[in-house]
Design a protein around this motif. Structure first.
Motif, PDB file in Angstrom:
ATOM      1  N   LEU A   1     -86.563  30.837  75.695  1.00  0.00           N
ATOM      2  CA  LEU A   1     -85.473  30.970  76.677  1.00  0.00           C
ATOM      3  C   LEU A   1     -85.847  30.193  78.034  1.00  0.00           C
ATOM      4  CD1 LEU A   1     -83.695  34.281  75.772  1.00  0.00           C
ATOM      5  CD2 LEU A   1     -82.905  31.813  75.006  1.00  0.00           C
ATOM      6  N   ALA A   2     -86.950  30.654  78.606  1.00  0.00           N
ATOM      7  CA  ALA A   2     -87.226  30.171  79.910  1.00  0.00           C
ATOM      8  C   ALA A   2     -87.498  28.847  79.879  1.00  0.00           C
ATOM      9  CB  ALA A   2     -88.398  31.031  80.464  1.00  0.00           C
ATOM     10  N   GLN A   3     -87.936  28.287  78.707  1.00  0.00           N
ATOM     11  CA  GLN A   3     -88.055  26.554  78.805  1.00  0.00           C
ATOM     12  C   GLN A   3     -87.006  25.933  78.449  1.00  0.00           C
ATOM     13  OE1 GLN A   3     -91.970  25.767  76.497  1.00  0.00           O
ATOM     14  NE2 GLN A   3     -91.615  27.650  75.894  1.00  0.00           N
ATOM     15  N   GLY A   4     -85.746  26.902  78.457  1.00  0.00           N
ATOM     16  CA  GLY A   4     -84.449  26.071  78.245  1.00  0.00           C
ATOM     17  C   GLY A   4     -84.203  25.798  76.686  1.00  0.00           C
ATOM     18  N   TRP A   5     -84.591  26.655  75.917  1.00  0.00           N
ATOM     19  CA  TRP A   5     -84.445  26.527  74.346  1.00  0.00           C
ATOM     20  C   TRP A   5     -83.698  27.615  73.907  1.00  0.00           C
ATOM     21  CZ3 TRP A   5     -90.211  25.718  72.754  1.00  0.00           C
ATOM     22  CH2 TRP A   5     -90.659  24.429  73.337  1.00  0.00           C
ATOM     23  N   ALA A   6     -82.622  27.295  73.056  1.00  0.00           N
ATOM     24  CA  ALA A   6     -81.746  28.319  72.445  1.00  0.00           C
ATOM     25  C   ALA A   6     -82.562  28.987  71.197  1.00  0.00           C
ATOM     26  CB  ALA A   6     -80.325  27.905  72.002  1.00  0.00           C
ATOM     27  N   VAL A   7     -82.266  30.262  71.054  1.00  0.00           N
ATOM     28  CA  VAL A   7     -83.015  30.903  70.092  1.00  0.00           C
ATOM     29  C   VAL A   7     -82.079  31.742  68.960  1.00  0.00           C
ATOM     30  CG1 VAL A   7     -84.752  32.738  69.535  1.00  0.00           C
ATOM     31  CG2 VAL A   7     -85.042  31.422  71.587  1.00  0.00           C
ATOM     32  N   MET A   8     -82.168  31.457  67.941  1.00  0.00           N
ATOM     33  CA  MET A   8     -81.537  32.257  66.856  1.00  0.00           C
ATOM     34  C   MET A   8     -82.219  33.269  66.083  1.00  0.00           C
ATOM     35  SD  MET A   8     -79.811  29.327  64.333  1.00  0.00           S
ATOM     36  CE  MET A   8     -81.241  28.635  63.605  1.00  0.00           C
ATOM     37  N   VAL A   9     -81.726  34.923  66.112  1.00  0.00           N
ATOM     38  CA  VAL A   9     -82.369  35.823  65.728  1.00  0.00           C
ATOM     39  C   VAL A   9     -81.540  36.577  64.555  1.00  0.00           C
ATOM     40  CG1 VAL A   9     -83.626  36.060  67.744  1.00  0.00           C
ATOM     41  CG2 VAL A   9     -81.516  37.180  67.652  1.00  0.00           C
ATOM     42  N   THR A  10     -81.930  37.365  63.958  1.00  0.00           N
ATOM     43  CA  THR A  10     -81.082  38.202  63.237  1.00  0.00           C
ATOM     44  C   THR A  10     -81.340  39.815  63.275  1.00  0.00           C
ATOM     45  OG1 THR A  10     -82.459  38.133  61.123  1.00  0.00           O
ATOM     46  CG2 THR A  10     -80.754  36.381  61.569  1.00  0.00           C
ATOM     47  N   GLY A  11     -80.529  40.563  62.904  1.00  0.00           N
ATOM     48  CA  GLY A  11     -80.937  42.019  62.645  1.00  0.00           C
ATOM     49  C   GLY A  11     -81.371  42.427  61.568  1.00  0.00           C
ATOM     50  N   SER A  12     -81.255  41.642  60.503  1.00  0.00           N
ATOM     51  CA  SER A  12     -81.756  41.617  59.223  1.00  0.00           C
ATOM     52  C   SER A  12     -83.093  41.272  58.987  1.00  0.00           C
ATOM     53  CB  SER A  12     -80.789  41.094  58.097  1.00  0.00           C
ATOM     54  OG  SER A  12     -80.595  39.852  58.466  1.00  0.00           O
ATOM     55  N   LYS A  13     -83.603  40.764  57.853  1.00  0.00           N
ATOM     56  CA  LYS A  13     -84.809  40.198  57.758  1.00  0.00           C
ATOM     57  C   LYS A  13     -85.911  41.151  58.228  1.00  0.00           C
ATOM     58  CE  LYS A  13     -82.957  36.554  56.400  1.00  0.00           C
ATOM     59  NZ  LYS A  13     -82.635  36.416  54.830  1.00  0.00           N
ATOM     60  N   PHE A  14     -86.932  40.867  59.220  1.00  0.00           N
ATOM     61  CA  PHE A  14     -87.889  41.698  59.740  1.00  0.00           C
ATOM     62  C   PHE A  14     -87.642  43.215  60.149  1.00  0.00           C
ATOM     63  CE2 PHE A  14     -90.745  43.898  62.971  1.00  0.00           C
ATOM     64  CZ  PHE A  14     -91.813  43.982  62.262  1.00  0.00           C
ATOM     65  N   PHE A  15     -86.229  43.271  60.702  1.00  0.00           N
ATOM     66  CA  PHE A  15     -85.794  44.721  61.247  1.00  0.00           C
ATOM     67  C   PHE A  15     -85.156  45.410  60.069  1.00  0.00           C
ATOM     68  CE2 PHE A  15     -85.774  42.520  65.298  1.00  0.00           C
ATOM     69  CZ  PHE A  15     -86.864  43.464  65.811  1.00  0.00           C
ATOM     70  N   ALA A  16     -84.722  44.647  58.920  1.00  0.00           N
ATOM     71  CA  ALA A  16     -84.336  45.314  57.822  1.00  0.00           C
ATOM     72  C   ALA A  16     -82.908  45.821  57.941  1.00  0.00           C
ATOM     73  CB  ALA A  16     -85.470  46.276  57.244  1.00  0.00           C
ATOM     74  N   GLY A  17     -82.224  45.629  58.855  1.00  0.00           N
ATOM     75  CA  GLY A  17     -80.722  45.734  58.941  1.00  0.00           C
ATOM     76  C   GLY A  17     -80.035  45.217  57.644  1.00  0.00           C
ATOM     77  N   PRO A  18     -78.878  45.645  57.649  1.00  0.00           N
ATOM     78  CA  PRO A  18     -77.984  44.935  56.570  1.00  0.00           C
ATOM     79  C   PRO A  18     -77.906  43.413  56.703  1.00  0.00           C
ATOM     80  CG  PRO A  18     -76.836  47.006  57.760  1.00  0.00           C
ATOM     81  CD  PRO A  18     -77.966  46.539  58.445  1.00  0.00           C
ATOM     82  N   ALA A  19     -77.642  42.820  55.320  1.00  0.00           N
ATOM     83  CA  ALA A  19     -77.767  41.139  55.568  1.00  0.00           C
ATOM     84  C   ALA A  19     -76.556  40.965  56.051  1.00  0.00           C
ATOM     85  CB  ALA A  19     -77.697  40.875  54.091  1.00  0.00           C
ATOM     86  N   PHE A  20     -76.547  39.702  56.886  1.00  0.00           N
ATOM     87  CA  PHE A  20     -75.425  39.140  57.642  1.00  0.00           C
ATOM     88  C   PHE A  20     -75.104  39.706  58.684  1.00  0.00           C
ATOM     89  CE2 PHE A  20     -74.891  36.417  54.007  1.00  0.00           C
ATOM     90  CZ  PHE A  20     -73.874  35.472  54.320  1.00  0.00           C
ATOM     91  N   CYS A  21     -76.161  39.662  59.856  1.00  0.00           N
ATOM     92  CA  CYS A  21     -76.008  39.984  61.295  1.00  0.00           C
ATOM     93  C   CYS A  21     -76.729  39.154  62.073  1.00  0.00           C
ATOM     94  CB  CYS A  21     -76.205  41.341  61.516  1.00  0.00           C
ATOM     95  SG  CYS A  21     -77.629  42.100  60.947  1.00  0.00           S
ATOM     96  N   GLY A  22     -76.253  37.913  62.567  1.00  0.00           N
ATOM     97  CA  GLY A  22     -76.995  37.041  63.324  1.00  0.00           C
ATOM     98  C   GLY A  22     -76.782  37.013  64.610  1.00  0.00           C
ATOM     99  N   ALA A  23     -77.337  36.292  65.713  1.00  0.00           N
ATOM    100  CA  ALA A  23     -77.249  36.118  67.001  1.00  0.00           C
ATOM    101  C   ALA A  23     -77.630  35.045  67.596  1.00  0.00           C
ATOM    102  CB  ALA A  23     -77.472  37.221  67.899  1.00  0.00           C
ATOM    103  N   LEU A  24     -77.302  34.114  68.339  1.00  0.00           N
ATOM    104  CA  LEU A  24     -77.539  33.049  69.019  1.00  0.00           C
ATOM    105  C   LEU A  24     -77.737  33.382  70.629  1.00  0.00           C
ATOM    106  CD1 LEU A  24     -78.433  29.892  68.974  1.00  0.00           C
ATOM    107  CD2 LEU A  24     -75.809  29.617  69.515  1.00  0.00           C
TER     108      LEU A  24
END
Length: 610
Positions: A329-352
């Motif tokens: 983010l400090a370089q001015g790049w947007a980042v997509m993450v999820t709460g699923s995948k590695f964190f093993a939360g329920p599928a279909f929870c994303g954030a930009l």
């Protein structure tokens, strides 16, 4: 009264939960409220249940408000069904197994051997408890007709966890693919034509290439609106381009880094020459754990025309630390993450997560109008462009799923950094050893991530282990169709089609990552299917009294997964004749009086007409 309606309808909608099924259940589970006389009869039948829990209630129920019923009826669902809403058809449960396309569902499955965080996970008991509490909160908001603050609270949590500047720098989205669409919308504001440079397109979400074109990527949006896949979304340019950059060669080996860099440079230069804006992806990491291109390459390409080249980091696997996210983010790049995948939360929870100059675009510009079919205002920063384009409303399913993910993320964050590194390292080393020793799999090489901001955390190791399956009889490796069958059979109870002395192993439900298509000369059609075993945050948030014992137990379970693979390969024809479906999940059972009591007992400022 409203609490009783909510409790009764929620319980009636859980099909297998009520035996025998009372008369009121069919009416309360219907798509529209019962007629007034019938509703009054249903509530009269239910009123004694409420009075056994709350003796101070009057002897007969007051009438329900028709206006409130009309507004609230479609919003009242039990938690496990509410979780299935607010996404696309990938979340829809199979009518027979009640499992979605990932093979998971909305409640915990302690019976499965779960190593599928690279695809999707069942929610843990911890996540289920958090989601149930969130459901009660949403139902209380509905009963008292007050606006929900849940989405704003979740945006603030995501910002704090990953280190975004504020909640106003966070866009919540149903999935990683929805995040890609949101990123394109921000890049394309003003109607610009965008060329997206997508390294490893074959190892991102299946709908991502279509989303980068500004086209519908499913048959239904996160807001439940039916659409035609492939059709241009209103407000997006019709001639957007997606340039895919393969990361592997024709024999499945990794492509040289210099070759990937050169291909990206050529694509960026060509797009700029056509007058397009450029959206340049950095994968951190792909479905098989690859990172590309190198951050230095990204910086050099953005420098060609900083005003027209946006950078988007695909961190949807979430196998990076908050420090890495902050550095991007400090370089001015947007980042997509999820709460699923590695964190093993329920599928279909994303954030930009937005850098400041991306967020600032929402102060004056206009978002593509078709984005209104996908998102609500409260999922975006409260700025003019979002408020002018997006409708009001609440994605309740997304709230529940992100709440479950939040519980998993908080548990992981509570573990000291050194303990996280040691526990995950122990698990990863154990899995590596088992895969090297297993005679029926062929591990796929993937280098550890090399980031500009390096540290000694767990994220510096490869945490997704991909492997091909040697075909029965030694005839090469399994192709994609047979890899998909194997993946499905691993989840199923095979005891009816395998030798009785193997019944215990055959019955185990084993979850690994869905197969990823990968070129390989020994696969029919030269396309093999790579299965994946992945670490998750749960392997660090272990029982505190014996973390090493827990990790060793998980490693042993990986051994059982590999044993079941070998068993299926030895009896392939027999299993194929039966072709069993994945094991049915256990159904939750909440009687109406329990739900009613919980709704009534939670503290609130007013209980008028509730």
């Amino acid at each position: 009264m409203r609490f009783l309606v909510i409790a009764a309808r929620a319980c009636a909608c859980i099909r297998p939960a009520l035996h025998p099924r009372p008369d009121w259940a069919q009416d309360m589970a219907g798509p529209t409220p019962p007629l007034p006389d019938r509703l009054a009869a249903c509530l009269t039948d239910l009123w004694p249940l409420a009075r056994t829990q709350h003796g101070t209630l009057p002897p007969s129920p007051p009438p329900a408000s028709p206006e409130w019923l009309h507004t609230a009826w479609s919003l009242i669902r039990p938690p496990c069904q509410m979780m299935e809403t607010g996404g696309d058809e990938r979340l829809d449960p199979d009518p027979t197994t009640r499992l979605n396309r990932y093979g998971t569902c909305g409640h915990s499955r302690p019976d499965v051997l779960a190593f599928s965080s690279s695809t999707a996970s069942f929610p843990s008991p911890l996540a289920c408890t958090a989601m149930e509490a969130a459901w009660f909160g949403l139902m209380q908001d509905l009963a008292y007709q007050r606006p929900s603050t849940s989405m704003a609270e979740l945006r603030a949590f995501v910002a704090a966890h990953f280190g975004a500047d504020s909640a106003g720098h966070v866009v919540m989205a149903a999935s990683g693919t929805d995040c890609s669409l949101a990123a394109l919308a921000l890049c394309a504001m003003g109607g610009a034509t965008v060329s997206t440079i997508l390294p490893g397109a074959e190892e991102t979400g299946s709908g991502v290439p279509m989303a980068t074109l500004g086209r519908h990527f499913a048959h239904r949006t996160a807001r439940g609106i039916a659409v035609e896949p492939g059709r241009v979304i209103a407000g997006f340019a019709a001639h957007n381009l997606c340039i895919a950059i393969p990361l592997r060669t024709q024999d499945g080996t990794l492509r040289a880094e210099a070759s990937v860099q050169a291909a990206c440079a050529q694509a960026v230069t060509a797009a700029l020459a056509q007058g397009h804006r450029v959206l340049l992806y950095l994968l951190d990491v792909s479905k098989t754990g690859l990172m590309a291109p190198a951050p230095d390459t990204i910086r050099a390409l953005q420098a060609l025309d900083p005003a027209r080249v946006d950078v988007l980091v695909d961190g949807c696997q979430a196998r990076l630390t908050p420090a890495h996210v902050r550095a991007y983010l400090a370089q001015g790049w947007a980042v997509m993450v999820t709460g699923s995948k590695f964190f093993a939360g329920p599928a279909f929870c994303g954030a930009l997560l937005l850098p400041e100059h991306w967020r600032a675009r929402l102060e004056t510009g206009a978002l593509p109008s078709g984005l209104a079919d996908y998102a609500h205002q409260n999922e975006w920063p409260p700025l003019p462009a979002a408020q002018a384009t997006l409708p009001t409303g609440l994605n309740s399913g997304l709230v529940l799923r992100w709440t479950g993910a939040r519980a998993e993320m908080a548990a992981f964050a509570a573990v000291p950094a050194r303990a996280r590194r040691v526990r995950l390292g122990r698990f990863l080393s154990g899995v590596e050893h088992l895969l090297r020793q297993c005679p029926c799999v062929l591990p796929v090489t993937a280098a550890s991530p090399r980031r500009a901001h390096q540290d000694d955390t767990w994220a510096g190791r490869q945490s997704i282990f991909s492997f091909l399956i040697l075909a029965p009889g030694g005839a090469g490796v399994l192709d994609m169709p047979r890899s998909r069958l194997l993946h499905r059979w691993l989840q199923a109870d095979l005891s009816a089609c395998l030798p009785p002395h193997k019944a215990t192993l055959a019955a185990m439900a084993c979850y690994v990552g869905q197969p990823v298509a990968m070129t390989h000369p020994q696969a029919p059609g030269n396309i093999a299917g790579a299965l994946r075993i992945a670490a998750s945050a749960r392997h660090a948030a272990t029982p505190q009294h014996d973390p090493a014992g827990f990790i060793d137990s998980e490693i042993s379970k990986v051994g059982l997964v590999l044993d079941k693979i070998a068993l299926i390969l030895r009896h392939w024809d027999s299993v194929a004749r039966h072709n069993p479906a994945p094991t049915l999940p256990l159904a939750p059972d909440t009687p109406p009086q329990t739900a009613f009591t919980a709704l009534r007992s939670a503290p609130t400022e007013s209980k008028k007409d509730a």
